[in-house]
Design a protein around this motif. Structure first.
Motif, mmCIF file in Angstrom:
data_model
loop_
_atom_site.group_PDB
_atom_site.id
_atom_site.type_symbol
_atom_site.label_atom_id
_atom_site.label_comp_id
_atom_site.label_asym_id
_atom_site.label_seq_id
_atom_site.Cartn_x
_atom_site.Cartn_y
_atom_site.Cartn_z
ATOM 1 N N THR A 339 0.823 -1.198 0.000
ATOM 2 C CA THR A 339 0.000 0.000 0.000
ATOM 3 C C THR A 339 0.861 1.254 0.000
ATOM 4 O O THR A 339 2.015 1.239 0.438
ATOM 5 C CB THR A 339 -0.926 0.034 1.235
ATOM 6 O OG1 THR A 339 -0.123 -0.018 2.427
ATOM 7 C CG2 THR A 339 -1.885 -1.147 1.233
ATOM 8 N N ALA A 340 0.293 2.340 -0.502
ATOM 9 C CA ALA A 340 0.983 3.634 -0.519
ATOM 10 C C ALA A 340 0.796 4.302 0.839
ATOM 11 O O ALA A 340 0.031 5.248 1.005
ATOM 12 C CB ALA A 340 0.434 4.514 -1.635
ATOM 13 N N GLU A 341 1.502 3.748 1.824
ATOM 14 C CA GLU A 341 1.400 4.226 3.200
ATOM 15 C C GLU A 341 2.777 4.192 3.844
ATOM 16 O O GLU A 341 3.635 3.385 3.452
ATOM 17 C CB GLU A 341 0.445 3.339 4.012
ATOM 18 C CG GLU A 341 -0.995 3.360 3.549
ATOM 19 C CD GLU A 341 -1.854 2.391 4.346
ATOM 20 O OE1 GLU A 341 -2.902 2.812 4.848
ATOM 21 O OE2 GLU A 341 -1.461 1.206 4.479
ATOM 22 N N ASP A 342 2.954 5.024 4.854
ATOM 23 C CA ASP A 342 4.170 4.960 5.659
ATOM 24 C C ASP A 342 4.184 3.607 6.375
ATOM 25 O O ASP A 342 3.202 3.238 7.028
ATOM 26 C CB ASP A 342 4.182 6.108 6.673
ATOM 27 C CG ASP A 342 5.483 6.180 7.456
ATOM 28 O OD1 ASP A 342 5.740 5.248 8.256
ATOM 29 O OD2 ASP A 342 6.226 7.160 7.307
ATOM 30 N N PHE A 346 1.516 4.305 8.997
ATOM 31 C CA PHE A 346 0.405 3.993 8.094
ATOM 32 C C PHE A 346 -0.299 5.255 7.578
ATOM 33 O O PHE A 346 -1.437 5.188 7.120
ATOM 34 C CB PHE A 346 -0.600 3.047 8.762
ATOM 35 C CG PHE A 346 -0.019 1.685 9.052
ATOM 36 C CD1 PHE A 346 0.020 0.710 8.070
ATOM 37 C CD2 PHE A 346 0.518 1.404 10.296
ATOM 38 C CE1 PHE A 346 0.592 -0.531 8.321
ATOM 39 C CE2 PHE A 346 1.084 0.163 10.566
ATOM 40 C CZ PHE A 346 1.118 -0.804 9.574
ATOM 41 N N ALA A 347 0.386 6.385 7.634
ATOM 42 C CA ALA A 347 -0.157 7.609 7.036
ATOM 43 C C ALA A 347 -0.153 7.456 5.517
ATOM 44 O O ALA A 347 0.805 6.919 4.948
ATOM 45 C CB ALA A 347 0.690 8.815 7.439
ATOM 46 N N PRO A 348 -1.205 7.912 4.826
ATOM 47 C CA PRO A 348 -1.266 7.785 3.369
ATOM 48 C C PRO A 348 -0.089 8.490 2.695
ATOM 49 O O PRO A 348 0.403 9.512 3.175
ATOM 50 C CB PRO A 348 -2.589 8.467 3.009
ATOM 51 C CG PRO A 348 -3.402 8.405 4.265
ATOM 52 C CD PRO A 348 -2.421 8.529 5.393
ATOM 53 N N SER A 349 0.361 7.942 1.559
ATOM 54 C CA SER A 349 1.494 8.509 0.840
ATOM 55 C C SER A 349 1.224 8.527 -0.664
ATOM 56 O O SER A 349 1.921 7.869 -1.445
ATOM 57 C CB SER A 349 2.776 7.714 1.139
ATOM 58 O OG SER A 349 3.884 8.263 0.460
ATOM 59 N N PRO A 350 0.211 9.279 -1.098
ATOM 60 C CA PRO A 350 -0.010 9.394 -2.537
ATOM 61 C C PRO A 350 1.092 10.238 -3.165
ATOM 62 O O PRO A 350 1.875 10.879 -2.462
ATOM 63 C CB PRO A 350 -1.368 10.097 -2.615
ATOM 64 C CG PRO A 350 -1.425 10.920 -1.369
ATOM 65 C CD PRO A 350 -0.721 10.105 -0.318
ATOM 66 N N THR A 415 5.885 3.103 0.852
ATOM 67 C CA THR A 415 5.055 1.904 0.764
ATOM 68 C C THR A 415 5.309 1.007 1.965
ATOM 69 O O THR A 415 6.241 1.226 2.744
ATOM 70 C CB THR A 415 5.356 1.086 -0.519
ATOM 71 O OG1 THR A 415 6.610 0.409 -0.363
ATOM 72 C CG2 THR A 415 5.383 1.971 -1.751
ATOM 73 N N THR A 416 4.497 -0.023 2.074
ATOM 74 C CA THR A 416 4.601 -0.964 3.196
ATOM 75 C C THR A 416 5.557 -2.117 2.910
ATOM 76 O O THR A 416 5.573 -3.099 3.654
ATOM 77 C CB THR A 416 3.213 -1.522 3.548
ATOM 78 O OG1 THR A 416 2.581 -1.994 2.344
ATOM 79 C CG2 THR A 416 2.342 -0.463 4.195
ATOM 80 N N ILE A 417 6.378 -2.013 1.872
ATOM 81 C CA ILE A 417 7.358 -3.074 1.583
ATOM 82 C C ILE A 417 8.274 -3.339 2.786
ATOM 83 O O ILE A 417 8.499 -4.513 3.138
ATOM 84 C CB ILE A 417 8.166 -2.731 0.315
ATOM 85 C CG1 ILE A 417 7.267 -2.837 -0.919
ATOM 86 C CG2 ILE A 417 9.374 -3.654 0.178
ATOM 87 C CD1 ILE A 417 7.916 -2.375 -2.202
ATOM 88 N N PRO A 418 8.806 -2.316 3.467
ATOM 89 C CA PRO A 418 9.650 -2.606 4.638
ATOM 90 C C PRO A 418 8.916 -3.364 5.741
ATOM 91 O O PRO A 418 9.520 -4.209 6.427
ATOM 92 C CB PRO A 418 10.080 -1.210 5.121
ATOM 93 C CG PRO A 418 10.018 -0.354 3.894
ATOM 94 C CD PRO A 418 8.832 -0.870 3.139
#
Length: 446
Positions: A339-342, A346-350, A415-418
């Protein structure tokens, strides 16, 4: 088969449906908001129609605009994907009333399963096991207290309509019931326009197990095995596995036989997913999703069955081409939602994607509509990619997941990859020792 199919969705799922249509030789129509004019699903469709401004309610939820787009392009079928209008019985009825085919179950079954109380009643009548709880909506706090005392605390108060964790509150004691009751009803009213709630026994360490089914119009119903969706944050799934590390093949087969027999009696048609809580060797039905699931790829990876293709074939009046005995399960698959989030807050990161590099290699699949230069809009769900891996067994799949996550590069947005890298390295996850509450504790550092 259909002459042209309109996809009433966006992003990676719109691309997924396009690919199935292309293999079937069916031209596609993409609909899009003004915010999605440069989206990949628009670029790759045979035709595209703008249906409104960025707001979902004025575009992807705009029934009149979608039906008009189908009319002017000559489409004869509509696939709703997931989310948006996919479980809207009124939309399914309107599609059929306009002489088009809705790729999904009947409006009657969507409506039945869309209300969790009627869904539970239907499943109980078909012999599917349930979580102990109220037989229907609870009228007032007095009745709520009586039901809670009967089944024993802790209890879970749940909205009869909707999902996603909204209108869902836990009361651990009688003293907590009043506030939980008030908040659950208020959330349900605000989110779904319906404050009806019911009560279930709260299970402390359950797993979330779901069973994928396909059913044609000729009475043939098969299941495609289970998915373990226990890794959730705030009732939103982040990682799914097929099969579950907690189940045996015998348990899966027994559950599948019960479910398929019940859906045969119900006359259900097309794809569906039944969701259960599983604890101490016991299954308890919680809801049924009458649509394609986000996590359907893990099932495709272990069965080799294209679920979207099957949805389209069934809707076109074709029978399933195999029996339950012919459905074979091979290896293990894992999907993570990027997801496009920290990854910490988890703050949105568009924003603009400067670099996008998807991992590859044996047993690696990426479903995504991202590309370098694409601007992720702030108006929709934050999921931007799904990474799915397959291996001969679970350890191999996990090793492949770690490797693929290392290769996955998305630069320009967070993104949430980490987070998924941390999960994939955790000993408890590797041991398969987790439940639906595990990820909340993991994220909190407990």
């Amino acid at each position: 088969m259909f002459g042209k199919l309109l996809i009433a969705n966006r992003g990676e799922i719109a691309l997924r449906i396009q690919r199935a249509c292309r293999e079937l030789g069916i031209p596609t129509v993409a609909v899009h908001s003004t915010a999605d004019a440069q989206a990949m699903h628009v670029r790759l469709a045979d035709e595209s129609v703008c249906i409104g401004p960025p707001s979902a309610k004025d575009s992807y939820l705009n029934v009149a605009a979608i039906l008009t787009a189908a009319s002017i392009t000559g489409a004869d079928a509509i696939h709703p994907g997931y989310g948006f209008l996919s479980e809207n019985a009124g939309f399914a009825e309107m599609v059929e009333d306009h002489g088009l085919t809705f790729i999904g179950p009947s409006a009657a079954h969507i409506r039945m399963m869309g209300d969790k109380i009627t869904a539970k009643a239907a499943m109980a009548s078909l012999g599917v096991p349930l979580v102990p709880g109220s037989p229907g909506a609870v009228a007032d706090l007095t009745e709520a207290a009586a039901v809670s005392e009967t089944i024993g605390y802790p209890v879970l108060i749940k909205a009869a309509a909707g999902g996603g964790g909204r209108g869902m509150k836990v009361a651990h004691t009688a003293d907590e019931l009043s506030e939980a009751w008030r908040v659950a009803r208020a959330e349900a009213r605000a989110a779904f326009g319906n404050d009806a709630v019911y009560i279930e026994k709260y299970l402390d360490k359950p797993r979330h197990i779901e069973l994928q089914v396909l059913a044609d119009a000729f009475g043939n119903v098969v299941h495609l095995g289970e998915r373990d969706c226990s890794l959730q944050r705030r009732h939103q799934k982040l990682l799914e596995e097929a099969g579950s590390p907690a189940l045996t093949g015998a348990e899966r087969d027994a559950l599948g036989a019960t479910v398929c027999a019940g859906l045969t009696k119900l006359g259900y048609r097309n794809a569906g997913t039944l969701e259960f809580l599983y604890q101490d060797g016991q299954f308890a039905f919680i809801e049924m999703n009458t649509r394609l699931q986000v996590e359907h790829p893990v099932t495709e990876m272990i069965t080799g069955i294209d679920i979207v293709r099957e949805q389209i074939r069934i809707a076109a009046g074709q029978p399933l081409g195999y029996t339950q005995a012919e459905v074979k399960f091979s290896g293990h698959a894992i999907e993570v939602r990027v997801t496009a989030e920290d990854p910490e807050t988890f703050a949105p990161s568009p924003g603009r994607v400067d670099v996008f590099h998807a991992p590859g290699g044996l047993g690696v699949r990426v479903d995504s509509a991202l590309y370098a230069g694409y601007v992720v809009p702030p108006h929709y769900d934050s999921m931007v990619a799904k990474l799915i891996v397959h291996g001969t067994d679970r350890p191999t799949a996990i090793a492949r997941l770690r490797r693929a996550l290392e290769e996955f590069a998305v630069v320009g947005i967070k993104t949430t990859i980490p987070l998924h890298q941390r999960i994939a390295a955790d000993p408890a996850f590797n041991a398969g020792d987790y439940d639906i509450h595990w990820l909340e504790r993991f994220v909190a550092g407990e």
